[in-house]
Design a protein around this motif. Structure first.
Motif, short mmCIF file in Angstrom:
data_model
loop_
_atom_site.label_atom_id
_atom_site.label_comp_id
_atom_site.label_asym_id
_atom_site.label_seq_id
_atom_site.Cartn_x
_atom_site.Cartn_y
_atom_site.Cartn_z
N UNK A 39 0.78 -1.22 0.00
CA UNK A 39 0.00 0.00 0.00
C UNK A 39 0.82 1.28 0.00
N UNK A 40 2.12 1.16 -0.04
CA UNK A 40 3.01 2.34 -0.05
C UNK A 40 3.58 2.52 -1.44
N UNK A 41 3.60 3.76 -1.92
CA UNK A 41 4.18 4.07 -3.22
C UNK A 41 5.54 4.74 -3.03
N UNK A 42 6.47 4.40 -3.91
CA UNK A 42 7.79 5.01 -3.86
C UNK A 42 8.40 4.96 -5.25
N UNK A 43 9.35 5.82 -5.49
CA UNK A 43 10.01 5.86 -6.78
C UNK A 43 11.36 5.19 -6.74
N UNK A 44 11.76 4.63 -7.88
CA UNK A 44 13.08 4.03 -8.01
C UNK A 44 13.65 4.48 -9.35
N UNK A 45 14.81 5.10 -9.31
CA UNK A 45 15.43 5.62 -10.52
C UNK A 45 16.00 4.53 -11.40
N UNK A 46 16.07 4.84 -12.68
CA UNK A 46 16.60 3.89 -13.65
C UNK A 46 18.04 3.50 -13.34
N UNK A 47 18.86 4.43 -12.88
CA UNK A 47 20.25 4.07 -12.57
C UNK A 47 20.31 3.06 -11.43
N UNK A 48 19.37 3.14 -10.49
CA UNK A 48 19.31 2.15 -9.41
C UNK A 48 18.93 0.79 -9.96
N UNK A 49 17.95 0.77 -10.85
CA UNK A 49 17.52 -0.49 -11.47
C UNK A 49 18.69 -1.12 -12.23
N UNK A 50 19.42 -0.30 -13.00
CA UNK A 50 20.56 -0.82 -13.75
C UNK A 50 21.67 -1.31 -12.83
N UNK A 52 21.22 -2.58 -9.84
CA UNK A 52 20.75 -3.85 -9.29
C UNK A 52 20.92 -4.96 -10.31
N UNK A 53 20.65 -4.66 -11.58
CA UNK A 53 20.83 -5.65 -12.64
C UNK A 53 22.30 -6.04 -12.76
#
Length: 77
Positions: A39-50, A52-53
């Motif tokens: 139920x909580x919304x938050x943002x995650x930047x593309x550089x963080x996603x990359x 993590x990948x």
């Protein structure tokens, strides 16, 4: 200038599930994905996603991506 317009347009087209941060003076991210958990919304930047990948790839959790793919990504971000 044309490249900036293209980035804005791409962000606008993806806006349904991505927050457009192109006009945000406090952000260093062009793309921030809106996520929901418990139920909580938050943002995650593309550089963080990359990042993590890249970590998952290093740990063997995902198949290795071609080196030229990482080079192309690093030139964009």
């Amino acid at each position: 200038m044309a490249e900036d317009v293209d980035k804005v347009e791409r962000a606008r087209l993806a806006r349904k599930e991505i927050i457009d941060h192109m006009d945000c003076d406090d952000c260093t991210e062009d793309y921030v994905f809106l996520l929901r958990q418990d139920g909580r919304e938050f943002g995650m930047g593309l550089t963080t996603v990359l990042s993590m990948l890249a970590f998952a790839e290093h740990e063997g959790a995902v198949p290795e991506l071609p080196a030229d793919w990482w080079l192309k990504v690093s030139r964009r971000y």
